[in-house]
Design a protein around this motif. Sequence first.
Motif: not given
Length: 165
Positions: A82-107
């Motif tokens: 979400s901060q724009g950092a890019e790089g490579w990871v092995h596919l075994t550390v990734l999950w298709a289950r979707r998540s989200m990250l609250v941004t900005g202020s308290t929601r």
Amino acid sequence: MSVRRLALIIVALLALDGSALADRVGRVTGLPLPRFLSLKSPEVNLRTGPGTQYPVEWVFVRRLLPVEVLDEFENWRKIRDSQGAEGWVHLTVLWARRSMLVTGSTRSLRRSNREDAETVAMAEAGVIGRLLECREAWCRVEIAGTRGWLKRQEFWGVYEDEAVK
């Protein structure tokens, strides 16, 4: 040269040079690029290239953090956070289950997908939750066991017009 053969050569060249076609689908999976996934492991090495021979540039220490898959190479995925950092990871550390990250202020997590709906919980910026579905401007999420609705622009982990079911 036949039209079919010429078309196959053009497709192969586009995939090799990383242009338009390769930006739309992964060369390995054939799935759309970019796309969102989440980090399955509580500690994930972000590398400068697709392989263990490349140096670790960053270590993610947040399980279920949403990330955007930008490219594919064999068993490696190029991701962005979400901060724009890019790089490579092995596919075994990734999950298709979707998540989200609250941004900005308290929601305000709403009982239904309306601005005037009752608030069922408050979510601080930086909180990670599970993305359940999206309808128009609103998405249903689960944060710490509480389900409710947030506007798409109040979190990171979904595209503006993406349908999530």
